[in-house]
Design a protein around this motif. Structure first.
Motif, PDB file in Angstrom:
ATOM      1  N   ALA A 107      -9.888  58.832  14.889  1.00  0.00           N
ATOM      2  CA  ALA A 107     -10.121  59.649  16.074  1.00  0.00           C
ATOM      3  C   ALA A 107     -10.909  60.903  15.717  1.00  0.00           C
ATOM      4  N   VAL A 108     -10.571  61.505  14.569  1.00  0.00           N
ATOM      5  CA  VAL A 108     -11.288  62.699  14.129  1.00  0.00           C
ATOM      6  C   VAL A 108     -12.762  62.379  13.902  1.00  0.00           C
ATOM      7  N   MET A 109     -13.047  61.251  13.278  1.00  0.00           N
ATOM      8  CA  MET A 109     -14.431  60.870  13.013  1.00  0.00           C
ATOM      9  C   MET A 109     -15.183  60.619  14.320  1.00  0.00           C
ATOM     10  N   ALA A 110     -14.511  60.010  15.304  1.00  0.00           N
ATOM     11  CA  ALA A 110     -15.151  59.770  16.593  1.00  0.00           C
ATOM     12  C   ALA A 110     -15.575  61.084  17.238  1.00  0.00           C
ATOM     13  N   PHE A 111     -14.685  62.076  17.198  1.00  0.00           N
ATOM     14  CA  PHE A 111     -15.017  63.384  17.744  1.00  0.00           C
ATOM     15  C   PHE A 111     -16.120  64.052  16.933  1.00  0.00           C
ATOM     16  N   TRP A 112     -15.990  63.974  15.614  1.00  0.00           N
ATOM     17  CA  TRP A 112     -16.907  64.637  14.692  1.00  0.00           C
ATOM     18  C   TRP A 112     -18.337  64.140  14.861  1.00  0.00           C
ATOM     19  N   LEU A 113     -18.492  62.828  15.062  1.00  0.00           N
ATOM     20  CA  LEU A 113     -19.828  62.258  15.204  1.00  0.00           C
ATOM     21  C   LEU A 113     -20.439  62.554  16.574  1.00  0.00           C
ATOM     22  N   ALA A 114     -19.604  62.558  17.615  1.00  0.00           N
ATOM     23  CA  ALA A 114     -20.134  62.747  18.967  1.00  0.00           C
ATOM     24  C   ALA A 114     -20.398  64.211  19.296  1.00  0.00           C
ATOM     25  N   SER A 115     -19.594  65.104  18.731  1.00  0.00           N
ATOM     26  CA  SER A 115     -19.636  66.509  19.138  1.00  0.00           C
ATOM     27  C   SER A 115     -20.983  67.200  18.952  1.00  0.00           C
ATOM     28  N   PRO A 116     -21.692  67.033  17.809  1.00  0.00           N
ATOM     29  CA  PRO A 116     -22.941  67.795  17.637  1.00  0.00           C
ATOM     30  C   PRO A 116     -24.099  67.280  18.495  1.00  0.00           C
ATOM     31  N   GLY A 253     -35.217  63.891  10.233  1.00  0.00           N
ATOM     32  CA  GLY A 253     -34.318  64.701  11.042  1.00  0.00           C
ATOM     33  C   GLY A 253     -33.326  65.514  10.239  1.00  0.00           C
ATOM     34  N   VAL A 254     -32.974  65.052   9.034  1.00  0.00           N
ATOM     35  CA  VAL A 254     -31.963  65.753   8.237  1.00  0.00           C
ATOM     36  C   VAL A 254     -32.473  67.108   7.747  1.00  0.00           C
ATOM     37  N   PRO A 255     -33.602  67.184   7.027  1.00  0.00           N
ATOM     38  CA  PRO A 255     -34.043  68.505   6.563  1.00  0.00           C
ATOM     39  C   PRO A 255     -34.784  69.314   7.614  1.00  0.00           C
ATOM     40  N   ALA A 256     -35.404  68.636   8.614  1.00  0.00           N
ATOM     41  CA  ALA A 256     -36.275  69.353   9.546  1.00  0.00           C
ATOM     42  C   ALA A 256     -35.534  69.921  10.743  1.00  0.00           C
ATOM     43  N   TYR A 257     -34.316  69.486  10.973  1.00  0.00           N
ATOM     44  CA  TYR A 257     -33.577  69.891  12.172  1.00  0.00           C
ATOM     45  C   TYR A 257     -33.203  71.361  12.090  1.00  0.00           C
ATOM     46  N   LEU A 258     -33.551  72.139  13.131  1.00  0.00           N
ATOM     47  CA  LEU A 258     -33.256  73.563  13.148  1.00  0.00           C
ATOM     48  C   LEU A 258     -31.924  73.847  13.823  1.00  0.00           C
ATOM     49  N   LEU A 281     -35.309  60.108  19.774  1.00  0.00           N
ATOM     50  CA  LEU A 281     -33.851  60.094  19.913  1.00  0.00           C
ATOM     51  C   LEU A 281     -33.181  59.984  18.552  1.00  0.00           C
ATOM     52  N   ALA A 282     -33.733  59.162  17.670  1.00  0.00           N
ATOM     53  CA  ALA A 282     -33.172  59.034  16.320  1.00  0.00           C
ATOM     54  C   ALA A 282     -33.229  60.363  15.581  1.00  0.00           C
ATOM     55  N   PHE A 283     -34.327  61.105  15.744  1.00  0.00           N
ATOM     56  CA  PHE A 283     -34.468  62.414  15.105  1.00  0.00           C
ATOM     57  C   PHE A 283     -33.375  63.362  15.576  1.00  0.00           C
ATOM     58  N   LEU A 284     -33.139  63.417  16.876  1.00  0.00           N
ATOM     59  CA  LEU A 284     -32.149  64.336  17.427  1.00  0.00           C
ATOM     60  C   LEU A 284     -30.730  63.946  17.028  1.00  0.00           C
ATOM     61  N   VAL A 285     -30.438  62.655  17.007  1.00  0.00           N
ATOM     62  CA  VAL A 285     -29.089  62.209  16.641  1.00  0.00           C
ATOM     63  C   VAL A 285     -28.840  62.448  15.157  1.00  0.00           C
ATOM     64  N   ALA A 286     -29.776  62.006  14.316  1.00  0.00           N
ATOM     65  CA  ALA A 286     -29.605  62.179  12.870  1.00  0.00           C
ATOM     66  C   ALA A 286     -29.569  63.649  12.496  1.00  0.00           C
ATOM     67  N   GLY A 287     -30.478  64.430  13.076  1.00  0.00           N
ATOM     68  CA  GLY A 287     -30.524  65.850  12.754  1.00  0.00           C
ATOM     69  C   GLY A 287     -29.294  66.588  13.218  1.00  0.00           C
ATOM     70  N   GLY A 288     -28.795  66.243  14.408  1.00  0.00           N
ATOM     71  CA  GLY A 288     -27.629  66.927  14.937  1.00  0.00           C
ATOM     72  C   GLY A 288     -26.389  66.721  14.096  1.00  0.00           C
ATOM     73  N   VAL A 289     -26.205  65.498  13.599  1.00  0.00           N
ATOM     74  CA  VAL A 289     -24.977  65.179  12.875  1.00  0.00           C
ATOM     75  C   VAL A 289     -25.089  65.492  11.391  1.00  0.00           C
ATOM     76  N   THR A 290     -26.291  65.332  10.829  1.00  0.00           N
ATOM     77  CA  THR A 290     -26.412  65.442   9.366  1.00  0.00           C
ATOM     78  C   THR A 290     -27.398  66.507   8.923  1.00  0.00           C
ATOM     79  N   LEU A 313     -22.569  56.556   8.414  1.00  0.00           N
ATOM     80  CA  LEU A 313     -22.405  56.287   9.845  1.00  0.00           C
ATOM     81  C   LEU A 313     -23.436  57.064  10.661  1.00  0.00           C
ATOM     82  N   SER A 314     -23.696  58.298  10.274  1.00  0.00           N
ATOM     83  CA  SER A 314     -24.636  59.135  11.013  1.00  0.00           C
ATOM     84  C   SER A 314     -26.049  58.570  10.957  1.00  0.00           C
ATOM     85  N   LEU A 315     -26.534  58.313   9.737  1.00  0.00           N
ATOM     86  CA  LEU A 315     -27.903  57.838   9.587  1.00  0.00           C
ATOM     87  C   LEU A 315     -28.065  56.407  10.100  1.00  0.00           C
ATOM     88  N   GLY A 316     -27.105  55.548   9.770  1.00  0.00           N
ATOM     89  CA  GLY A 316     -27.174  54.179  10.257  1.00  0.00           C
ATOM     90  C   GLY A 316     -27.086  54.119  11.774  1.00  0.00           C
TER      91      GLY A 316
END
Length: 331
Positions: A107-116, A253-258, A281-290, A313-316
């Protein structure tokens, strides 16, 4: 009062442009001002939503997502992460509090991945900057990634893995933890309480300054990108429907996300220049979480196996979401 470093960065960019290309400096300032004016209605609405949630205590409703059967908790936690406005100090302390109180890691992981990825304020701004369809897709991405990640962790936990996820010495402090340990009642008519009225205006001021400095920098960078990055280069690298553009956007998305809000205008500009919607969309999702700051915070909190799973899980998930959205937009 010291000037925030984000304002200093924006000012530094403008001064540098004045020195090397005065015409572009003026164009960038005008572009930034026009972009801020265009998004102002969405900006004001997002500020109101976030301040209202803090003043009424609506963000305390998140505590209800972490009770019940594991599968129910996974779904509720993903929804809580995707739809609940949450204070900026809360995410990492909240995760520590949940794990310290033996809330299932699934449950924690579900929240953690969706929240950002998404919240109501982010939805409003995404609609204003990129469009309603993209905002809906990003919301579904947050829910889908959270639920999928939670189910994967649940399956691994049942098989005997991922025990004792926290690093030694991690406690459960922070305002986020208190929301779960001692949830307060929600007062919808917050204006009848002087303290809650004061909190509303304090939250509104804080959020306004936060969004103003980040969006100013983002629109300024977008103006430079549109001026100096050839559209054909963006199309060649990130356009099309193949897996290549989505994979590149996921990794970049990982290093470039501000910042979640700052990234929106940049992606909007790239989409105008030919970036594939799925790659955006992949950039925003990957960058937001990782993004690097978020990943470092997770690294400091949990043991290596949990951190590795979080990144995988984030990148995949971001890559898969990008491919699915590209396929959808091609229909």
């Amino acid at each position: 009062m010291s000037i925030n470093r984000i304002w200093l960065v924006s000012l530094g960019i403008i001064l540098l442009l004045v020195l090397i290309d005065r015409a572009q400096a003026l164009d960038s300032v005008v572009f930034t001002a026009n972009a801020l004016a265009t998004t102002a209605p969405y900006l004001l609405l997002s500020i109101f939503i976030a301040a209202w949630a803090g003043a009424t205590g609506a963000d305390n409703l998140i505590a209800g997502a972490f009770s019940g059967s594991p599968l129910v908790m996974i779904g509720l936690a993903a929804v809580a992460g995707g739809f609940s406005p949450f204070c900026s100090c809360g995410v990492i302390p909240l995760i520590a509090a949940l794990l310290a109180m033996n809330v299932p890691l699934s449950a924690v992981m579900a929240f953690w991945l969706a929240s950002p990825i998404m919240d109501p304020s982010m939805f409003v701004l995404t609609t204003g900057v990129i469009g309603l369809e993209f905002a809906v897709a990003k919301t579904l991405a947050a829910l889908g990634l959270g639920i999928t990640g939670g189910l994967v962790v649940h399956a691994l936990t049942i098989s005997g893995g991922l025990t004792d996820p926290l690093r030694p010495g991690i406690g459960s402090g922070g305002c986020g933890g208190r929301k779960v340990r001692d949830p307060q009642p929600v007062i919808w008519r917050f204006w009848t309480d002087a303290d809650r009225r004061a909190k509303f205006f304090k939250e509104a001021r804080s959020i306004t300054l936060f969004l103003a400095r980040w969006l100013t920098l983002a629109f300024l960078l977008e103006s430079l990108m549109l001026a100096f990055v050839p559209a054909e280069s963006v199309t060649a690298l990130l356009g099309g429907t193949g897996v290549g553009p989505t994979a590149i956007a996921t990794l970049v998305g990982v290093p470039a996300y501000l910042n979640g809000y700052a990234a929106l205008p940049l992606v909007g500009g790239l989409l105008e220049q030919g970036m594939a919607p799925g790659a955006g969309l992949a950039f925003l999702v990957a960058g937001g979480v990782t993004s690097i700051p978020a990943a470092l915070a997770v690294w400091a909190l949990v043991r290596l196996p949990v951190f590795a799973l979080y990144i995988a899980l984030s990148l995949g998930g971001a890559f898969t979401i990008g491919l699915l959205y590209t396929a959808w937009t091609a229909l």
